[in-house]
Scaffold this motif. Sequence first.
Motif, short mmCIF file in Angstrom:
data_model
loop_
_atom_site.label_atom_id
_atom_site.label_comp_id
_atom_site.label_asym_id
_atom_site.label_seq_id
_atom_site.Cartn_x
_atom_site.Cartn_y
_atom_site.Cartn_z
N ASP A 273 -8.39 4.65 4.94
CA ASP A 273 -7.63 3.55 3.75
C ASP A 273 -7.97 3.91 2.68
OD1 ASP A 273 -5.20 3.73 5.07
OD2 ASP A 273 -5.78 1.45 5.97
N ALA B 281 0.49 -1.38 0.18
CA ALA B 281 -0.04 0.01 -0.43
C ALA B 281 1.11 0.91 -0.07
CB ALA B 281 -1.03 -0.05 1.45
N VAL C 217 1.54 4.43 1.56
CA VAL C 217 0.78 5.33 2.31
C VAL C 217 1.01 6.78 2.60
CG1 VAL C 217 0.48 5.36 5.44
CG2 VAL C 217 0.09 2.67 3.80
N LYS C 218 0.64 7.67 3.13
CA LYS C 218 1.23 9.06 3.47
C LYS C 218 1.03 9.01 5.00
CE LYS C 218 1.42 13.44 3.93
NZ LYS C 218 2.67 14.45 2.93
N THR C 219 2.24 8.97 5.43
CA THR C 219 3.00 8.94 7.22
C THR C 219 2.99 9.41 7.74
OG1 THR C 219 5.11 8.85 6.29
CG2 THR C 219 4.53 6.34 6.62
N PRO D 224 -1.15 8.03 9.75
CA PRO D 224 -0.88 7.72 7.93
C PRO D 224 -2.24 6.98 7.60
CG PRO D 224 -0.96 5.68 10.52
CD PRO D 224 -1.35 6.92 10.73
N VAL D 225 -2.65 7.54 6.06
CA VAL D 225 -3.39 6.63 5.87
C VAL D 225 -2.99 6.63 3.90
CG1 VAL D 225 -3.82 9.04 4.02
CG2 VAL D 225 -5.60 7.28 4.87
N THR D 226 -3.55 5.04 4.19
CA THR D 226 -3.26 4.91 2.87
C THR D 226 -4.19 5.41 1.68
OG1 THR D 226 -3.00 2.44 3.40
CG2 THR D 226 -3.85 2.75 0.53
N LYS E 231 0.77 -3.54 4.70
CA LYS E 231 -0.35 -4.67 5.17
C LYS E 231 -1.27 -4.71 4.97
CE LYS E 231 -2.53 0.10 6.45
NZ LYS E 231 -2.85 1.90 6.09
N GLN F 9 4.02 0.41 2.33
CA GLN F 9 4.77 -0.23 2.93
C GLN F 9 4.26 -2.14 3.29
OE1 GLN F 9 2.24 2.03 6.21
NE2 GLN F 9 4.12 2.91 6.29
#
Length: 343
Positions: free
Chosen positions: A116, A3, A5-7, A55-57, A19, A17
């Motif tokens: 996500d 995925a 991801v904005k961390t 964090p979000v995808t 997930k 990442q």
Amino acid sequence: MKALVKTELGYGHLVLQDKPVPEVGKDQVKIEVKYTGICGSDIHTFEGHYKVKVPVTLGHEFSGVVVDVGEGVTEFEIGDRVTSETTFYVCGECEYCRSGDYNLCNHRKGLGTQQDGGFAKYLIARKESVHHLPAQVDFRSGAMTEPLACTYHAVEKTVINPGDLVVVIGPGPIGLFTAQVAKSRGATVIIAGLSHDQVRLSKAEELGIDYAIDIQKRDIKEFVQGLSGGYGADVVYECSGAIPAAGLALDLLKKKGQYGQVGIFAKPEIEFNLEKIIQKEIRVVGSRSQKSADWEPSLELMNSGRVNARSMVTHEFPITEWDQAYQAIKKGEAIKVLLTPVD
């Protein structure tokens, strides 16, 4: 699964990442992603101008296949070709929810921003947001239903009569969709861009837009005056998010014209000439995202061929090649870029 991801907030921090594959819950649909479009807001998020819950995808423009359904889901079956609205959660109780204006709910959570999203192999959507893809809408086109729905939403908030003169400023994907939707309403449509937008302006002509104007080579105000008998445009949609475009839009409009703000500015505070709005009695309309009522009409526009989404795709990359996708967009080489998942 992999995925994107904005961390962390700020520039960059977009990381590939591993997930866990998400599990479907009650009233939810699990979708195997086929394609996810890169939106301008994804670019703003990457560059640190747009805040999300980290964090979000990322990724909210997507199509795919149903691979599992939760308890209470009877509308969809495994194997269905689908897309989904970005809305993942709304309160259901505020006046906006009660009127169907989910996009304005203060408690709304969206896929790819607070939940996500589609830059992954699988995602979970609420059943109320999922839509079947019609027979003539392929997966690539289906992944662009969300930006099309955003432009349909904007056009719905204005009034276009057959024969009206409409100007769309900004020939990016949102501008090209807005121009096509306006054209479907019977308008004569001008789309305007800069010299470095030549690929996109050429695409507009290919899509059947009446006039594609490079405003660095041609006086668009003079052109609009000529077409309108000296009155000006009936409607102007600002789709670029460029500050000078806002001023240009006010200049191009006729008295009692309509201004639709569709593009998102990198900074929210910009100079705006209220004197022109007053003296010309211009109606200014903001348009935020989309809502449920915009989706089926948007899918039908593609299904009937009145909007051609597929031809706007110029680049495809796996999610592992985000950097190349980003550069293609920033260099102006791309119109619409789609990402594909990896195992």
